[in-house]
Design an enzyme around this catalytic site. Structure first.
Site, short mmCIF file in Angstrom:
data_model
loop_
_atom_site.label_atom_id
_atom_site.label_comp_id
_atom_site.label_asym_id
_atom_site.label_seq_id
_atom_site.Cartn_x
_atom_site.Cartn_y
_atom_site.Cartn_z
N ASP A 1 -3.94 5.79 6.39
CA ASP A 1 -4.47 7.03 6.95
C ASP A 1 -5.48 6.66 8.05
OD1 ASP A 1 -4.77 9.92 6.76
OD2 ASP A 1 -6.67 9.57 5.76
N GLU B 1 0.84 -1.21 0.00
CA GLU B 1 0.00 0.00 0.00
C GLU B 1 0.88 1.25 0.00
OE1 GLU B 1 -2.47 1.46 -0.85
OE2 GLU B 1 -4.08 1.33 0.62
P1 IMP Z 1 -7.38 4.90 4.66
O1 IMP Z 1 -8.41 3.86 4.30
O2 IMP Z 1 -8.02 6.10 5.32
O3 IMP Z 1 -6.24 4.36 5.46
O4 IMP Z 1 -6.88 5.51 3.31
C1 IMP Z 1 -5.86 5.06 2.56
C2 IMP Z 1 -5.91 5.74 1.20
O5 IMP Z 1 -6.24 7.11 1.31
C3 IMP Z 1 -4.57 5.71 0.53
O6 IMP Z 1 -4.38 4.53 -0.21
C4 IMP Z 1 -4.62 6.94 -0.34
O7 IMP Z 1 -5.24 6.64 -1.57
C5 IMP Z 1 -5.50 7.90 0.41
N1 IMP Z 1 -4.71 8.90 1.16
C6 IMP Z 1 -4.64 9.04 2.50
N2 IMP Z 1 -3.82 10.04 2.86
C7 IMP Z 1 -3.34 10.54 1.70
C8 IMP Z 1 -2.40 11.61 1.40
O8 IMP Z 1 -1.83 12.31 2.25
N3 IMP Z 1 -2.16 11.83 0.08
C9 IMP Z 1 -2.74 11.11 -0.92
N4 IMP Z 1 -3.60 10.10 -0.68
C10 IMP Z 1 -3.90 9.83 0.62
MG MG Z 2 -4.40 4.35 -2.39
#
Ligand code: IMP
Ligand code: MG
Length: 197
Positions: A116, A112
């Site tokens: 986030d 990945e």
């Molecule tokens: P999560 O499900 O919230 O952990 O999100 C993960 C996904 O959010 C990543 O694979 C990215 O596509 C997107 N994402 C989260 N933070 C960022 C960032 O700072 N820049 C660009 N994409 C992000």
């Molecule tokens: Mg992504």
């Protein structure tokens, strides 16, 4: 006239957070750790599958997988938890699935770009385990632990970073900036334009 090369993209970057050289060193370290951790997979007759999550992980994955010294297969999935912009929607959608009928023989390492809220990898790893994979682990280039909304810890991590929106080295904002050769902090005015009175 607008151009699409990296020179015009770089003007939207506030600062370089992780350089190309740092990414090279980080992938050296991760590949050594991963190669060691999966020795038993090969010894015990299973397969290591390196599962790249499109599109954000492609640059990181390409740098990482060529440094892994044990046999492995490459697979790809496309999932999303984000709509347009920078806010999470809280669910994952599968746009391209992993179609294998030998999951009990597979040790899957999900690759990945960034963790986030943690929702994407929490749900994806849960789903792959439910389908019967022998093991499911994760490697992420970047981790923002302060943003976590669900209990999730990646097994291998390149860098922990602060709560800033970053782009480059595969990471996008509305599909732009993925091709930058470093990870940079996007200028806030790009995603939160100043209101005109
Ligand atoms: P999560 O499900 O919230 O952990 O999100 C993960 C996904 O959010 C990543 O694979 C990215 O596509 C997107 N994402 C989260 N933070 C960022 C960032 O700072 N820049 C660009 N994409 C992000
Ligand atoms: Mg992504």
């Amino acid at each position: 006239m607008q151009t699409t090369n990296s020179y015009s993209l770089e003007k939207d970057i506030e600062s370089v957070l992780i350089s190309e050289q740092q990414i090279r060193e980080m992938t050296d370290r991760l590949a050594a750790d991963i190669s060691k951790a999966y020795q038993s997979t090969i010894e015990e007759g299973r397969k290591l599958v390196l599962l790249t999550i499109l599109k954000g992980s492609v640059l990181f994955s390409a740098e990482l997988v060529k440094k892994i010294t044990i046999p492995a297969e490459l697979e790809f999935m496309k999932v999303s938890s984000y709509g347009a912009g920078t806010k999470t929607s809280g669910e994952i959608r599968i746009h391209l699935d992993l179609l294998r009928d030998d999951l009990p023989n597979l040790d899957i390492l999900v690759i990945e770009d960034i963790v986030d809220s943690g929702r994407t990898l929490f749900r994806l790893t849960q789903m792959l385990r439910n389908r019967g994979a022998h093991s499911v682990k994760t490697v992420t280039m970047l981790d923002k632990p302060s943003r976590r909304e669900v209990q999730f810890v990646p097994d291998f991590c390149g860098f922990q970073i602060p709560d800033k929106f970053v782009v480059g080295y595969g990471l996008d904002y509305n599909e732009e900036y993925r091709t930058l050769p470093f990870v940079g902090v996007l200028k806030p005015e790009i995603y939160a334009p100043k209101q005109t009175p």
